[in-house]
Write a protein that holds these residues in place. Structure first.
Motif, PDB file in Angstrom:
ATOM      1  N   SER A 194       0.648  -1.335  -0.097  1.00 59.64           N
ATOM      2  CA  SER A 194      -0.067   0.143  -0.020  1.00 59.64           C
ATOM      3  C   SER A 194       1.051   1.243  -0.333  1.00 59.64           C
ATOM      4  O   SER A 194       2.113   1.109   0.108  1.00 59.64           O
ATOM      5  CB  SER A 194      -0.934   0.117   1.132  1.00 59.64           C
ATOM      6  N   ARG A 195       0.349   2.423  -0.190  1.00 55.02           N
ATOM      7  CA  ARG A 195       1.030   3.539   0.135  1.00 55.02           C
ATOM      8  C   ARG A 195       1.850   3.697   1.049  1.00 55.02           C
ATOM      9  O   ARG A 195       2.664   4.293   1.293  1.00 55.02           O
ATOM     10  CB  ARG A 195      -0.079   4.892  -0.427  1.00 55.02           C
ATOM     11  N   GLU A 196       0.933   3.373   2.248  1.00 58.49           N
ATOM     12  CA  GLU A 196       1.698   3.600   3.808  1.00 58.49           C
ATOM     13  C   GLU A 196       2.980   2.828   3.568  1.00 58.49           C
ATOM     14  O   GLU A 196       3.988   3.162   4.197  1.00 58.49           O
ATOM     15  CB  GLU A 196       0.620   3.186   4.595  1.00 58.49           C
ATOM     16  N   PHE A 197       2.967   1.651   3.127  1.00 61.53           N
ATOM     17  CA  PHE A 197       4.270   0.592   3.357  1.00 61.53           C
ATOM     18  C   PHE A 197       5.257   1.356   2.289  1.00 61.53           C
ATOM     19  O   PHE A 197       6.470   1.292   2.835  1.00 61.53           O
ATOM     20  CB  PHE A 197       3.871  -0.679   2.890  1.00 61.53           C
ATOM     21  N   LEU A 198       4.891   1.729   1.149  1.00 65.17           N
ATOM     22  CA  LEU A 198       5.866   2.605   0.252  1.00 65.17           C
ATOM     23  C   LEU A 198       6.489   3.769   0.968  1.00 65.17           C
ATOM     24  O   LEU A 198       7.567   3.945   0.676  1.00 65.17           O
ATOM     25  CB  LEU A 198       5.008   2.719  -1.142  1.00 65.17           C
ATOM     26  N   THR A 247      17.255   6.931  -1.294  1.00 64.27           N
ATOM     27  CA  THR A 247      18.278   6.824  -2.615  1.00 64.27           C
ATOM     28  C   THR A 247      17.767   5.864  -3.493  1.00 64.27           C
ATOM     29  O   THR A 247      18.273   5.581  -4.835  1.00 64.27           O
ATOM     30  CB  THR A 247      19.663   6.779  -2.151  1.00 64.27           C
ATOM     31  N   THR A 248      16.819   4.992  -3.212  1.00 67.26           N
ATOM     32  CA  THR A 248      16.378   3.700  -3.969  1.00 67.26           C
ATOM     33  C   THR A 248      15.005   4.181  -4.657  1.00 67.26           C
ATOM     34  O   THR A 248      14.575   3.144  -5.590  1.00 67.26           O
ATOM     35  CB  THR A 248      16.299   2.468  -3.122  1.00 67.26           C
ATOM     36  N   ALA A 249      14.506   5.250  -4.799  1.00 67.46           N
ATOM     37  CA  ALA A 249      13.205   5.404  -5.328  1.00 67.46           C
ATOM     38  C   ALA A 249      13.241   5.526  -6.922  1.00 67.46           C
ATOM     39  O   ALA A 249      12.174   4.808  -7.357  1.00 67.46           O
ATOM     40  CB  ALA A 249      12.783   7.203  -5.094  1.00 67.46           C
ATOM     41  N   ARG A 250      14.282   5.514  -7.410  1.00 70.32           N
ATOM     42  CA  ARG A 250      14.439   5.500  -8.831  1.00 70.32           C
ATOM     43  C   ARG A 250      14.143   4.112  -9.368  1.00 70.32           C
ATOM     44  O   ARG A 250      13.488   3.821 -10.159  1.00 70.32           O
ATOM     45  CB  ARG A 250      15.629   6.215  -9.611  1.00 70.32           C
ATOM     46  N   CYS A 251      15.040   3.424  -8.582  1.00 68.19           N
ATOM     47  CA  CYS A 251      15.182   1.701  -9.120  1.00 68.19           C
ATOM     48  C   CYS A 251      13.711   1.249  -8.614  1.00 68.19           C
ATOM     49  O   CYS A 251      13.166   0.392  -9.211  1.00 68.19           O
ATOM     50  CB  CYS A 251      16.377   1.083  -8.327  1.00 68.19           C
ATOM     51  N   LYS A 270      10.125  13.379  -7.457  1.00 70.84           N
ATOM     52  CA  LYS A 270      10.072  14.669  -7.293  1.00 70.84           C
ATOM     53  C   LYS A 270      10.283  15.622  -8.399  1.00 70.84           C
ATOM     54  O   LYS A 270      11.032  15.331  -9.310  1.00 70.84           O
ATOM     55  CB  LYS A 270      11.421  14.976  -6.542  1.00 70.84           C
ATOM     56  N   ARG A 271       9.544  16.546  -8.182  1.00 71.75           N
ATOM     57  CA  ARG A 271       9.621  17.670  -9.477  1.00 71.75           C
ATOM     58  C   ARG A 271      10.835  18.490  -9.164  1.00 71.75           C
ATOM     59  O   ARG A 271      10.888  19.073  -7.960  1.00 71.75           O
ATOM     60  CB  ARG A 271       8.321  18.436  -9.554  1.00 71.75           C
TER      61      ARG A 271
END
Length: 70
Positions: free
Chosen positions: A15-19, A28-32, A54-55
């Motif tokens: 879920s969004r909460e776990f994410l 730093t792992t958001a892209r992957c 992130k914009r």
């Protein structure tokens, strides 16, 4: 995937909460992670979740032309 397994969370239960918890502790792992989440959602092995992007903001400091020539 190891974090999900360690926390006994299946992709279906993601879920969004776990994410948000994951991204807070591993920024730093958001892209992957984004590619994996899109892959899982497309194959319907995960709920409809997405990694926030992130914009890029506007420049906060402008360089004066005198500084450019130094």
């Amino acid at each position: 995937m190891a974090w999900l397994d360690f926390n006994s969370i299946t992709l279906t239960d993601l879920s969004r909460e776990f994410l948000d918890v994951w991204l807070t502790s591993n920024p730093t792992t958001a892209r992957c992670l984004s590619a994996v989440i899109r892959w899982a959602v497309a194959r319907r092995t995960a709920g409809k979740v997405a990694v926030p992007t992130k914009r890029p903001g506007l420049p906060s400091r402008f360089i004066h032309s005198d500084e450019l020539n130094q």
